[in-house]
Design a protein around this motif. Structure first.
Motif, short mmCIF file in Angstrom:
data_model
loop_
_atom_site.label_atom_id
_atom_site.label_comp_id
_atom_site.label_asym_id
_atom_site.label_seq_id
_atom_site.Cartn_x
_atom_site.Cartn_y
_atom_site.Cartn_z
N PRO A 1 0.24 -3.38 -12.02
CA PRO A 1 0.01 -4.46 -11.16
C PRO A 1 1.23 -4.16 -10.03
CG PRO A 1 -0.98 -5.28 -13.05
CD PRO A 1 -0.50 -3.83 -13.25
N ALA A 2 2.43 -4.08 -10.62
CA ALA A 2 3.64 -4.27 -9.69
C ALA A 2 3.70 -2.78 -8.70
CB ALA A 2 4.90 -4.15 -10.81
N ALA A 3 3.27 -1.81 -9.54
CA ALA A 3 3.24 -0.70 -8.50
C ALA A 3 2.18 -0.89 -7.35
CB ALA A 3 3.09 0.58 -9.19
N THR A 4 1.16 -1.45 -7.80
CA THR A 4 0.02 -1.26 -6.66
C THR A 4 0.35 -2.37 -5.55
OG1 THR A 4 -1.77 -1.12 -8.57
CG2 THR A 4 -2.40 -2.19 -6.47
N ARG A 5 1.03 -3.48 -6.23
CA ARG A 5 1.55 -4.54 -4.96
C ARG A 5 2.59 -3.83 -4.09
NH1 ARG A 5 3.16 -10.97 -6.10
NH2 ARG A 5 4.10 -11.12 -3.97
N TRP A 6 3.49 -3.30 -4.75
CA TRP A 6 4.51 -2.28 -4.09
C TRP A 6 4.44 -1.79 -2.92
CZ3 TRP A 6 5.66 2.75 -3.56
CH2 TRP A 6 6.79 3.19 -2.98
N GLN A 7 2.94 -0.90 -3.21
CA GLN A 7 2.59 -0.01 -2.32
C GLN A 7 2.15 -0.74 -0.97
OE1 GLN A 7 0.01 3.31 -2.93
NE2 GLN A 7 0.00 2.85 -4.93
N TYR A 8 1.77 -2.22 -1.07
CA TYR A 8 1.56 -2.97 0.29
C TYR A 8 2.65 -3.51 0.85
CZ TYR A 8 -3.47 -2.51 -0.63
OH TYR A 8 -4.81 -2.14 -0.66
N GLU A 9 3.83 -3.99 0.12
CA GLU A 9 4.90 -4.79 0.43
C GLU A 9 6.02 -3.96 0.95
OE1 GLU A 9 4.38 -8.81 -1.82
OE2 GLU A 9 5.75 -7.29 -2.85
N HIS A 10 6.09 -2.72 0.38
CA HIS A 10 7.55 -1.94 0.69
C HIS A 10 7.39 -1.40 2.17
CE1 HIS A 10 4.92 1.94 0.37
NE2 HIS A 10 5.99 2.31 1.38
N LEU B 1 0.17 -10.15 4.88
CA LEU B 1 -0.50 -9.10 3.89
C LEU B 1 -1.34 -10.13 2.89
CD1 LEU B 1 2.65 -7.39 2.51
CD2 LEU B 1 0.65 -6.37 3.81
N ASN B 2 -2.53 -9.81 2.78
CA ASN B 2 -3.63 -10.52 1.99
C ASN B 2 -3.49 -10.22 0.35
OD1 ASN B 2 -5.69 -11.77 1.04
ND2 ASN B 2 -7.00 -11.13 2.43
N PRO B 3 -2.98 -11.03 -0.46
CA PRO B 3 -2.89 -10.70 -1.75
C PRO B 3 -4.19 -10.17 -2.30
CG PRO B 3 -2.06 -12.81 -1.42
CD PRO B 3 -2.70 -12.47 -0.17
N ASP B 4 -5.22 -10.65 -1.52
CA ASP B 4 -6.55 -10.01 -2.14
C ASP B 4 -6.71 -8.51 -2.14
OD1 ASP B 4 -7.56 -12.70 -2.26
OD2 ASP B 4 -8.58 -12.46 -0.77
N THR B 5 -5.79 -8.02 -1.35
CA THR B 5 -5.93 -6.60 -1.52
C THR B 5 -5.51 -5.62 -2.55
OG1 THR B 5 -3.67 -6.48 -0.30
CG2 THR B 5 -5.50 -6.42 1.07
N VAL C 1 -1.65 10.00 15.60
CA VAL C 1 -0.73 9.60 14.49
C VAL C 1 -0.25 8.08 14.49
CG1 VAL C 1 0.99 10.23 12.88
CG2 VAL C 1 -0.25 12.29 14.07
N ALA C 2 -0.64 7.51 13.84
CA ALA C 2 -0.34 6.11 13.81
C ALA C 2 0.35 5.84 12.36
CB ALA C 2 -1.31 4.99 14.24
N TRP C 3 1.43 5.73 12.10
CA TRP C 3 2.11 5.99 10.93
C TRP C 3 3.18 4.96 10.69
CZ3 TRP C 3 1.31 11.35 8.82
CH2 TRP C 3 1.95 11.50 7.58
N GLY C 4 3.01 4.32 9.44
CA GLY C 4 4.29 3.49 9.35
C GLY C 4 5.75 4.10 9.22
N GLU C 5 6.67 3.63 9.91
CA GLU C 5 7.87 4.42 9.86
C GLU C 5 8.81 4.05 8.68
OE1 GLU C 5 11.57 4.95 12.93
OE2 GLU C 5 10.29 3.30 13.26
N HIS C 6 8.42 3.19 8.06
CA HIS C 6 9.25 2.72 6.83
C HIS C 6 8.24 2.96 5.49
CE1 HIS C 6 11.55 0.70 9.71
NE2 HIS C 6 10.61 -0.09 10.01
N ASP C 7 7.41 3.88 5.60
CA ASP C 7 6.49 4.42 4.45
C ASP C 7 7.45 5.15 3.59
OD1 ASP C 7 4.61 5.43 2.73
OD2 ASP C 7 3.13 5.90 4.29
N ALA D 1 6.16 -0.46 10.14
CA ALA D 1 5.27 -0.75 9.04
C ALA D 1 5.61 0.16 7.80
CB ALA D 1 3.95 -0.77 9.34
N GLY D 2 4.73 -0.18 6.67
CA GLY D 2 4.78 0.53 5.67
C GLY D 2 3.60 1.46 5.22
N HIS D 3 3.23 1.81 3.97
CA HIS D 3 2.20 2.71 3.64
C HIS D 3 0.66 2.02 4.21
CE1 HIS D 3 0.47 6.13 1.71
NE2 HIS D 3 -0.29 5.25 1.06
N PHE D 4 0.75 0.80 4.11
CA PHE D 4 -0.70 0.21 4.61
C PHE D 4 -0.45 -0.41 5.96
CE2 PHE D 4 -1.91 0.81 -0.13
CZ PHE D 4 -2.91 1.51 0.12
#
Length: 289
Positions: free
Chosen positions: A163-172, A182-186, A233-239, A264-267
């Motif tokens: 879970p921590a890694a999954t959430r990190w992918q959205y928040e970083h 960010l919707n926690p449902d994701t 290309v529409a990319w999160g600069e902080h991914d 933005a990040g990865h998502f």
């Protein structure tokens, strides 16, 4: 006007494939290919936003979302096999010409299709959809170590399924003033799929298989140089998974590529959905005439 999104299932090569569909099939088609650890649910906003102007198809890869999730004993979890299934879906739906939106795992699938069937692909949109070695960040060190020695590194890569890694992918990489978008449902939904019996073994197999995607990069890049598809290309600069160098690298083979680095990040769709939709609308309006 918000488009109606339909949720459908079809059998492809003995596997149940779930897909979302929006828009009039008479309009130009955009195929949306999701990444890890999510599903076509990542495109829920885009489907509603662009469905009034385009025909959109967003499948769940086998082992993800609502598509079939056979055991590793019953299915070859490889990117080649996922490509076969995706191409089978497009054929079954009668989609001879389409643009591609690729994110994360969607890139090696979509770019296999594009490089092998260049006459069918009208344009490509990449959101952290890597095609160059420059895109890899230190995040990948443990995954490439796992590719060389699965037994010695499996415990470490299993941490990426928790879970921590999954959430990190959205928040970083998300700026503080956009965290509340960010919707926690994701990540909750993604983790629920990851926690299904047999799912983590399937994901470990795909982690290991990812190394072979790099063997395809020369063919992807040759396709870019030879066929010059319109590319946005529409990319999160902080991914921190696929870094911005991977976005800039497209310009090497595609000098006309339209490259946008978002705050933005990865998502990035989760925090910059309206901005990305506007970029797509403008880009496809020109690229598809």
């Amino acid at each position: 006007m918000t488009a109606v999104v339909h949720h459908r299932t079809i059998g492809i090569q003995g596997q149940r494939v779930f897909y979302r569909e929006a828009g009039d099939p008479a309009r130009p088609t955009l195929v949306l290919l999701h990444g890890f650890p999510t599903s076509s649910a990542m495109f829920r906003g885009l489907l509603a936003d662009l469905g009034g102007e385009y025909h959109l198809i967003a499948p769940d890869h086998i082992g993800f979302g609502q598509s079939a999730a056979p055991s590793v004993a019953d299915f070859d979890y490889s990117f080649e096999r996922l490509t076969e299934i995706t191409l089978g879906l497009l054929d079954a739906l009668g989609l001879d010409r389409f643009a591609l939106y690729v994110q994360d795992y969607g890139a090696p699938i979509g770019l296999r299709i594009a490089s092998r069937h260049p006459d069918r692909v009208t344009a490509i949109i990449s959101q952290s959809g890597n095609a160059y070695l420059e895109g890899f960040t230190p995040f990948w060190d443990v995954l490439f170590a796992h590719a060389k020695d699965r037994a010695a590194n499996e415990a470490d890569v299993r941490g990426l399924l928790e879970p921590a890694a999954t959430r990190w992918q959205y928040e970083h990489g998300v700026p503080k003033d956009r965290l509340d978008r960010l919707n926690p449902d994701t990540w909750t939904l993604d983790q629920a799929y990851l926690d299904r019996p047999g799912s983590k073994e399937a994901q470990l197999q795909l982690f290991w298989d990812y190394q072979f995607n790099l063997d395809g990069y020369p063919a992807f890049q040759e396709y870019f140089r030879t066929h010059r598809p319109p590319v946005l290309v529409a990319w999160g600069e902080h991914d921190e998974i696929f870094g911005p160098a991977g976005a800039r690298a497209f310009a090497r083979d595609l000098p006309d590529a339209e490259i946008h680095l978002l705050d933005a990040g990865h998502f990035a769709l989760e925090t910059h959905g309206p901005e990305i939709a506007a970029l797509i609308r403008d880009f496809l309006g020109r690229a598809l005439g």
